[in-house]
Design a protein around this motif. Structure first.
Motif, PDB file in Angstrom:
ATOM      1  N   GLU A 122      -2.219   3.698  -2.657  1.00  0.00           N
ATOM      2  CA  GLU A 122      -2.609   2.348  -3.086  1.00  0.00           C
ATOM      3  C   GLU A 122      -3.267   1.655  -1.892  1.00  0.00           C
ATOM      4  N   GLY A 123      -4.400   1.002  -2.116  1.00  0.00           N
ATOM      5  CA  GLY A 123      -5.083   0.283  -1.027  1.00  0.00           C
ATOM      6  C   GLY A 123      -5.449   1.206   0.109  1.00  0.00           C
ATOM      7  N   PHE A 147      -9.260  -3.297   3.285  1.00  0.00           N
ATOM      8  CA  PHE A 147      -8.611  -4.600   3.153  1.00  0.00           C
ATOM      9  C   PHE A 147      -8.601  -5.284   4.518  1.00  0.00           C
ATOM     10  N   ASN A 155       0.826  -1.207   0.000  1.00  0.00           N
ATOM     11  CA  ASN A 155       0.000   0.000   0.000  1.00  0.00           C
ATOM     12  C   ASN A 155       0.864   1.262   0.000  1.00  0.00           C
TER      13      ASN A 155
END
Lengths: 122, 122
Positions: free
Chosen positions: A89-90, A115, A66
């Motif tokens: 990211e993520g 997540f 991430n």
């Protein structure tokens, strides 16, 4: 012509850095940087911080994937705080939430879990 | 039912607090709070901080009138940083800019000046 802004690192040579999503403006986390961490961030375009507890430089997302793509770095008026405008990211939070600021002070969860940390960290 | 989140004040009993405009998401400033400053913020709904250099509690906008109405307080995953979601009167920065983060690290001015500090501070 512009010149690098003078930075006022504290007695421990740390500066707080706030990571904000460059797209939607969400504040995702606050961590600390050293000169070296900041240098690494500027060289790579990926957010690096310094862990005060582990006493080491780390790249955000090195374990989880991430990462944070740094689009711009801003400095406050006193030069003692940074703002990283990033593409995340993520999720930014090790708990799986998009933002580390996913609770109100009353303990209500207001953020989004993106997540499952069990899938990402060993 | 929710309960207050545990806060991890540092060795000096400070916590960094980021003030973010609740409407447009702009990050306006980063300052520090003590328990007392946080308590005062929650009691009054107006952002209070602790000045580490002057060693005193202060209410944002006490001199300038540029107060911050606190709509929500968030806490990060580790309990060692706060996010104040606020409504900002005037500008947050003593230089007259709306945000203290009005420069890039390269020294480029990217923010908006909303008042003349000479008109506000003696």
């Amino acid at each position: 012509m512009t010149a690098d802004v003078d930075l006022a690192f504290d007695d421990n040579d740390y500066l707080p850095a706030v990571a904000q999503d460059a797209e939607d403006g969400d504040v995702l986390m606050l961590a600390y940087v050293t000169r070296k961490a900041l240098e690494r961030t500027r060289e790579t375009g990926l957010a690096h911080y310094y862990s005060r507890s582990r006493e080491e430089l780390w790249q955000k997302g090195e374990t989880s994937g991430n990462v944070q793509h740094v689009e711009e770095i801003r400095v406050d008026c006193d030069g003692d705080a940074l703002l990283y405008l990033i593409g995340q990211e993520g999720g930014a939070c090790h708990t799986g939430y998009r933002s580390c600021f996913h609770r109100t002070i009353d303990g209500e969860f207001v953020g989004t879990q993106v997540f499952d940390p069990d899938d990402v960290y060993e």
